[in-house]
Design a protein around this motif. Sequence first.
Motif, mmCIF file in Angstrom:
data_model
loop_
_atom_site.group_PDB
_atom_site.id
_atom_site.type_symbol
_atom_site.label_atom_id
_atom_site.label_comp_id
_atom_site.label_asym_id
_atom_site.label_seq_id
_atom_site.Cartn_x
_atom_site.Cartn_y
_atom_site.Cartn_z
ATOM 1 N N GLU A 1 6.876 10.697 9.553
ATOM 2 C CA GLU A 1 5.779 11.356 8.840
ATOM 3 C C GLU A 1 5.344 10.584 7.595
ATOM 4 O O GLU A 1 4.264 10.823 7.064
ATOM 5 C CB GLU A 1 6.212 12.770 8.415
ATOM 6 C CG GLU A 1 6.349 13.741 9.579
ATOM 7 C CD GLU A 1 6.847 15.099 9.130
ATOM 8 O OE1 GLU A 1 6.465 16.101 9.756
ATOM 9 O OE2 GLU A 1 7.623 15.161 8.154
ATOM 10 N N SER A 2 6.187 9.671 7.126
ATOM 11 C CA SER A 2 5.938 8.988 5.856
ATOM 12 C C SER A 2 5.068 7.747 5.987
ATOM 13 O O SER A 2 4.703 7.144 4.970
ATOM 14 C CB SER A 2 7.270 8.599 5.190
ATOM 15 O OG SER A 2 8.040 9.746 4.892
ATOM 16 N N PHE A 3 4.718 7.350 7.229
ATOM 17 C CA PHE A 3 3.993 6.100 7.440
ATOM 18 C C PHE A 3 2.766 6.303 8.323
ATOM 19 O O PHE A 3 2.760 7.181 9.196
ATOM 20 C CB PHE A 3 4.912 5.056 8.090
ATOM 21 C CG PHE A 3 6.073 4.653 7.235
ATOM 22 C CD1 PHE A 3 5.936 3.670 6.268
ATOM 23 C CD2 PHE A 3 7.301 5.280 7.391
ATOM 24 C CE1 PHE A 3 7.008 3.318 5.471
ATOM 25 C CE2 PHE A 3 8.380 4.927 6.597
ATOM 26 C CZ PHE A 3 8.228 3.950 5.633
ATOM 27 N N PRO A 4 1.727 5.473 8.132
ATOM 28 C CA PRO A 4 0.573 5.503 9.037
ATOM 29 C C PRO A 4 0.951 4.940 10.396
ATOM 30 O O PRO A 4 1.979 4.259 10.544
ATOM 31 C CB PRO A 4 -0.452 4.603 8.327
ATOM 32 C CG PRO A 4 0.378 3.673 7.494
ATOM 33 C CD PRO A 4 1.571 4.478 7.049
ATOM 34 N N VAL A 5 0.113 5.218 11.390
ATOM 35 C CA VAL A 5 0.440 4.849 12.765
ATOM 36 C C VAL A 5 0.631 3.349 12.936
ATOM 37 O O VAL A 5 1.447 2.901 13.743
ATOM 38 C CB VAL A 5 -0.649 5.379 13.737
ATOM 39 C CG1 VAL A 5 -1.997 4.718 13.477
ATOM 40 C CG2 VAL A 5 -0.223 5.169 15.187
ATOM 41 N N ARG B 1 2.641 17.991 8.512
ATOM 42 C CA ARG B 1 1.434 17.218 8.231
ATOM 43 C C ARG B 1 0.951 16.526 9.508
ATOM 44 O O ARG B 1 1.729 15.913 10.233
ATOM 45 C CB ARG B 1 1.707 16.151 7.164
ATOM 46 C CG ARG B 1 0.458 15.417 6.727
ATOM 47 C CD ARG B 1 0.797 14.236 5.835
ATOM 48 N NE ARG B 1 1.320 13.114 6.610
ATOM 49 C CZ ARG B 1 1.497 11.889 6.107
ATOM 50 N NH1 ARG B 1 1.224 11.639 4.846
ATOM 51 N NH2 ARG B 1 1.988 10.925 6.861
ATOM 52 N N GLN B 2 -0.314 16.624 9.780
ATOM 53 C CA GLN B 2 -0.874 15.978 10.972
ATOM 54 C C GLN B 2 -0.925 14.475 10.760
ATOM 55 O O GLN B 2 -1.317 13.992 9.705
ATOM 56 C CB GLN B 2 -2.291 16.497 11.262
ATOM 57 C CG GLN B 2 -2.334 18.005 11.492
ATOM 58 C CD GLN B 2 -1.433 18.453 12.618
ATOM 59 O OE1 GLN B 2 -1.505 17.925 13.720
ATOM 60 N NE2 GLN B 2 -0.592 19.433 12.362
ATOM 61 N N SER B 3 -0.477 13.723 11.753
ATOM 62 C CA SER B 3 -0.424 12.271 11.590
ATOM 63 C C SER B 3 -0.879 11.589 12.841
ATOM 64 O O SER B 3 -1.053 12.202 13.867
ATOM 65 C CB SER B 3 1.027 11.874 11.256
ATOM 66 O OG SER B 3 1.926 12.393 12.202
ATOM 67 N N GLY C 1 0.804 -1.215 0.000
ATOM 68 C CA GLY C 1 0.000 0.000 0.000
ATOM 69 C C GLY C 1 0.837 1.265 0.000
ATOM 70 O O GLY C 1 1.886 1.350 -0.640
ATOM 71 N N GLU C 2 0.365 2.253 0.745
ATOM 72 C CA GLU C 2 1.024 3.554 0.765
ATOM 73 C C GLU C 2 2.398 3.517 1.436
ATOM 74 O O GLU C 2 3.208 4.427 1.280
ATOM 75 C CB GLU C 2 0.151 4.585 1.500
ATOM 76 C CG GLU C 2 -0.073 4.274 2.976
ATOM 77 C CD GLU C 2 -0.828 5.376 3.695
ATOM 78 O OE1 GLU C 2 -0.432 6.558 3.560
ATOM 79 O OE2 GLU C 2 -1.811 5.066 4.382
ATOM 80 N N SER C 3 2.677 2.448 2.189
ATOM 81 C CA SER C 3 3.962 2.352 2.890
ATOM 82 C C SER C 3 5.086 1.820 2.009
ATOM 83 O O SER C 3 6.264 1.968 2.360
ATOM 84 C CB SER C 3 3.815 1.443 4.123
ATOM 85 O OG SER C 3 2.910 1.982 5.054
ATOM 86 N N LEU C 4 4.754 1.199 0.874
ATOM 87 C CA LEU C 4 5.769 0.520 0.066
ATOM 88 C C LEU C 4 6.841 1.479 -0.447
ATOM 89 O O LEU C 4 8.047 1.217 -0.295
ATOM 90 C CB LEU C 4 5.109 -0.201 -1.113
ATOM 91 C CG LEU C 4 6.078 -0.928 -2.065
ATOM 92 C CD1 LEU C 4 6.856 -2.002 -1.314
ATOM 93 C CD2 LEU C 4 5.315 -1.536 -3.233
ATOM 94 N N ARG C 5 6.423 2.580 -1.074
ATOM 95 C CA ARG C 5 7.408 3.494 -1.667
ATOM 96 C C ARG C 5 8.363 4.081 -0.624
ATOM 97 O O ARG C 5 9.593 4.032 -0.818
ATOM 98 C CB ARG C 5 6.693 4.608 -2.434
ATOM 99 C CG ARG C 5 7.646 5.621 -3.065
ATOM 100 C CD ARG C 5 6.885 6.682 -3.843
ATOM 101 N NE ARG C 5 7.745 7.749 -4.284
ATOM 102 C CZ ARG C 5 7.319 8.848 -4.909
ATOM 103 N NH1 ARG C 5 6.020 8.984 -5.178
ATOM 104 N NH2 ARG C 5 8.158 9.790 -5.266
#
Length: 463
Positions: A383-387, A461-463, A261-265
């Motif tokens: 900042e580049s990954f979800p919690v 960015r808020q995370s 998903g969004e974490s791969l890159r």
Amino acid sequence: MNPNDHRAALADIQVTAQDVKFSTIVCFLAWTFAVYDFVLFANLLPVIAQDLGWTAAQTTGINTWVTIGTALVAFFVGPLVVDRMGRKSGIVIAVTGAALASGLTFVAGWMVGALGVLGLVLLILIRSLAGLGYAEQSINATYLNEMFSHVDRKNGGGASRGFIYSLVQSGWPVGSVIAAASIAILQPLGGWELCFIVGVFPAFIMMALGKKLKESPQFRARQLVTQWRSQGHTAEAEQLAREYHIGEETGVSPLKAAFSGESLRPTLTLSAAMLMNWLGILAFAFQGTLVLTSGKQVNFNDALTILIISNATGFLGYLFHGWLGDRIGRRNTIALGWFLAAFAFAGMLWAPNGSYGLVVALYSVGLFFLIGPYSALLFFNAESFPVETRATAGSFINALGQVGAILGGVLFTIHLSGLTQESAAELISSTWINAALIWGTVPILLSAALMLLARDVRPGRQS
């Protein structure tokens, strides 16, 4: 659900600006203490090698085995501790582990000579525990990113969070300066083993301070969401999940999720950049005394002085890159810094031997732009990954730095394998300079280019 229980649970998540300030101070101290032990062994390598009769190849080879152990220990901190037990527990465990490594290194130092190969194996295993201290920086970045984010969301701040984190990450040059100073003071008094005793005491300080830390709001919220979903309180769980950007429980391990998903890159690009950059870190930060003494023919005491001066400059580098990252973006700040670091180190290596002032200046500039961007990088990682995958991905990327150091150690060992203690000084100098150019400056350039392939993230960015 009992409304009172619900309100009590939500109140436990909340942190204040005062809580964040205290956490920031504790994280700075934790990282400083961890760095002291982590860099001490590398800075003392010339003395240890001379004391135990190691050749240049043996020295880098032993350091490579230590780095392998360090990487394995550092990698497992994220998946097994920080994303399961919590960020607060991770901080205390990391610093305590570093202190334990220091104390045991003192003991092992007396045993290496007596036990031969078995003593070396024992020393390598003990120094591998320093991976807990190395993991501290990724834990700090994850924890403080979540703490800052929570308070910024309530207060509408966030513009300077990178600069504030740079103050925490500046524990690297502070810890390095303390390590170099302790070597200069303690090593003549009681040998290299005595220097490691100082690293034991921080464990007691951190155990006391750690009890007063508040857990990260995002981690506590994720625990509550999981708990409420399992209890059938779906509405409350989903409301809290939306507020803290927590996704559905998929049953996928955090490590596997980091590669989808969004974490791969970010996982791929940041891991590759970290791996390459740590070849340069090994060459110029951890083996800095070896490059200076063997490559530039600087005596050991002068090399310690250069380390103190350059790390003091590195402290300013952390603040500068933290400040710049808040303004032009952390990705671009990191890439720019590493490009300039490569040019500075190349100039230092090409400078004539004996030009002490020029070596000091270029080495200091190199560390300013090599380690300074880490105040932006560690925060950029978070900042580049979800919690759900933040700590695990951060620990994986952080551990890839140690893989880079392992690779660098192997390459340096091969490059230096023809040298002996009886080799001519000119041959030793030119071989070390060529090794540092090829396996130090070139990988730093590659790491800068790889950073530009990462997805840019808006600062604050808020995370």
